[in-house]
Scaffold this motif. Sequence first.
Motif, PDB file in Angstrom:
ATOM      1  N   GLN A  88       0.818  -1.505   0.302  1.00 55.24           N
ATOM      2  CA  GLN A  88      -0.050   0.007  -0.374  1.00 55.24           C
ATOM      3  C   GLN A  88       0.626   1.242   0.155  1.00 55.24           C
ATOM      4  O   GLN A  88       0.607   1.894  -1.054  1.00 55.24           O
ATOM      5  N   GLU A  89       1.762   1.207   1.018  1.00 50.80           N
ATOM      6  CA  GLU A  89       2.739   2.874   0.614  1.00 50.80           C
ATOM      7  C   GLU A  89       3.662   2.909  -0.542  1.00 50.80           C
ATOM      8  O   GLU A  89       3.733   3.736  -1.075  1.00 50.80           O
ATOM      9  N   ASN A  90       4.228   1.469  -1.077  1.00 48.19           N
ATOM     10  CA  ASN A  90       4.995   2.022  -2.259  1.00 48.19           C
ATOM     11  C   ASN A  90       3.711   2.803  -3.158  1.00 48.19           C
ATOM     12  O   ASN A  90       4.070   2.672  -4.314  1.00 48.19           O
ATOM     13  N   ALA A  91       2.375   1.476  -3.427  1.00 48.03           N
ATOM     14  CA  ALA A  91       1.408   2.180  -4.157  1.00 48.03           C
ATOM     15  C   ALA A  91       0.980   3.348  -4.117  1.00 48.03           C
ATOM     16  O   ALA A  91       0.736   4.171  -5.374  1.00 48.03           O
ATOM     17  N   ILE A  92       1.615   3.841  -3.298  1.00 46.23           N
ATOM     18  CA  ILE A  92       0.064   5.334  -2.768  1.00 46.23           C
ATOM     19  C   ILE A  92       1.517   6.365  -3.912  1.00 46.23           C
ATOM     20  O   ILE A  92       1.887   6.967  -4.274  1.00 46.23           O
ATOM     21  N   ARG A  93       2.914   5.539  -2.970  1.00 44.25           N
ATOM     22  CA  ARG A  93       3.789   7.056  -3.292  1.00 44.25           C
ATOM     23  C   ARG A  93       3.437   6.401  -5.063  1.00 44.25           C
ATOM     24  O   ARG A  93       3.447   8.100  -5.430  1.00 44.25           O
ATOM     25  N   GLU A  94       4.271   5.868  -5.418  1.00 46.39           N
ATOM     26  CA  GLU A  94       3.466   5.605  -7.370  1.00 46.39           C
ATOM     27  C   GLU A  94       2.610   6.515  -7.820  1.00 46.39           C
ATOM     28  O   GLU A  94       3.094   7.410  -8.551  1.00 46.39           O
ATOM     29  N   LEU A  95       1.965   6.262  -7.204  1.00 51.34           N
ATOM     30  CA  LEU A  95       0.267   7.562  -7.268  1.00 51.34           C
ATOM     31  C   LEU A  95       0.016   8.801  -7.012  1.00 51.34           C
ATOM     32  O   LEU A  95      -0.321   9.400  -8.559  1.00 51.34           O
ATOM     33  N   ARG A  96       0.673   9.338  -6.161  1.00 51.41           N
ATOM     34  CA  ARG A  96       1.294  10.115  -5.822  1.00 51.41           C
ATOM     35  C   ARG A  96       2.051  11.614  -6.680  1.00 51.41           C
ATOM     36  O   ARG A  96       2.212  12.153  -7.316  1.00 51.41           O
ATOM     37  N   ALA A  97       3.155  10.399  -7.300  1.00 47.54           N
ATOM     38  CA  ALA A  97       4.459  10.557  -8.228  1.00 47.54           C
ATOM     39  C   ALA A  97       3.794  11.282  -9.257  1.00 47.54           C
ATOM     40  O   ALA A  97       3.912  11.648 -10.541  1.00 47.54           O
ATOM     41  N   ILE A  98       1.830  10.608  -9.433  1.00 51.35           N
ATOM     42  CA  ILE A  98       1.297  10.823 -10.920  1.00 51.35           C
ATOM     43  C   ILE A  98       1.334  12.893 -11.581  1.00 51.35           C
ATOM     44  O   ILE A  98       0.327  12.937 -10.371  1.00 51.35           O
ATOM     45  N   THR A  99       1.304  13.070 -12.243  1.00 47.71           N
ATOM     46  CA  THR A  99       1.755  14.519 -12.347  1.00 47.71           C
ATOM     47  C   THR A  99      -0.031  14.565 -13.005  1.00 47.71           C
ATOM     48  O   THR A  99      -0.790  13.831 -13.688  1.00 47.71           O
ATOM     49  N   GLU A 100      -0.756  16.080 -12.184  1.00 48.59           N
ATOM     50  CA  GLU A 100      -1.628  15.839 -12.512  1.00 48.59           C
ATOM     51  C   GLU A 100      -2.570  15.993 -14.213  1.00 48.59           C
ATOM     52  O   GLU A 100      -3.202  15.735 -14.530  1.00 48.59           O
ATOM     53  N   SER A 101      -1.955  16.951 -14.460  1.00 45.36           N
ATOM     54  CA  SER A 101      -1.421  16.691 -16.862  1.00 45.36           C
ATOM     55  C   SER A 101      -0.758  16.081 -17.215  1.00 45.36           C
ATOM     56  O   SER A 101      -1.974  15.243 -18.162  1.00 45.36           O
ATOM     57  N   ALA A 102      -0.637  15.020 -16.655  1.00 48.58           N
ATOM     58  CA  ALA A 102      -0.442  13.164 -17.062  1.00 48.58           C
ATOM     59  C   ALA A 102      -1.801  12.345 -16.352  1.00 48.58           C
ATOM     60  O   ALA A 102      -2.198  11.965 -17.401  1.00 48.58           O
ATOM     61  N   PHE A 103      -2.642  12.573 -15.840  1.00 45.53           N
ATOM     62  CA  PHE A 103      -3.835  11.953 -14.657  1.00 45.53           C
ATOM     63  C   PHE A 103      -4.942  12.615 -16.069  1.00 45.53           C
ATOM     64  O   PHE A 103      -5.466  12.122 -17.000  1.00 45.53           O
TER      65      PHE A 103
END
Length: 73
Positions: free
Chosen positions: A28-43
């Motif tokens: 969970q910690e690693n998945a959350i860290r990776e998701l937070r690394a996605i920029t708003e523009s990329a999303f």
Amino acid sequence: MGKPDLDVAPRHCATLKRCRFQTTEDIQENAIRELRAITESAFQEAFQQWKKRWERCIASTGTTLKGTVLKMV
């Protein structure tokens, strides 16, 4: 229609796939860290691409999966 998911960040998924985790909390910690690394523009870009694929699917058949006719405006 293509892939049903958003191709937001294949690089992030690849990072998680290469790792082994000891606990659910580690996952969970690693998945959350990776998701937070996605920029708003990329999303936003990935979401718009998904929306275009969905619209093409509906336009090609004229119906949704449940059979309701839609008009794209």
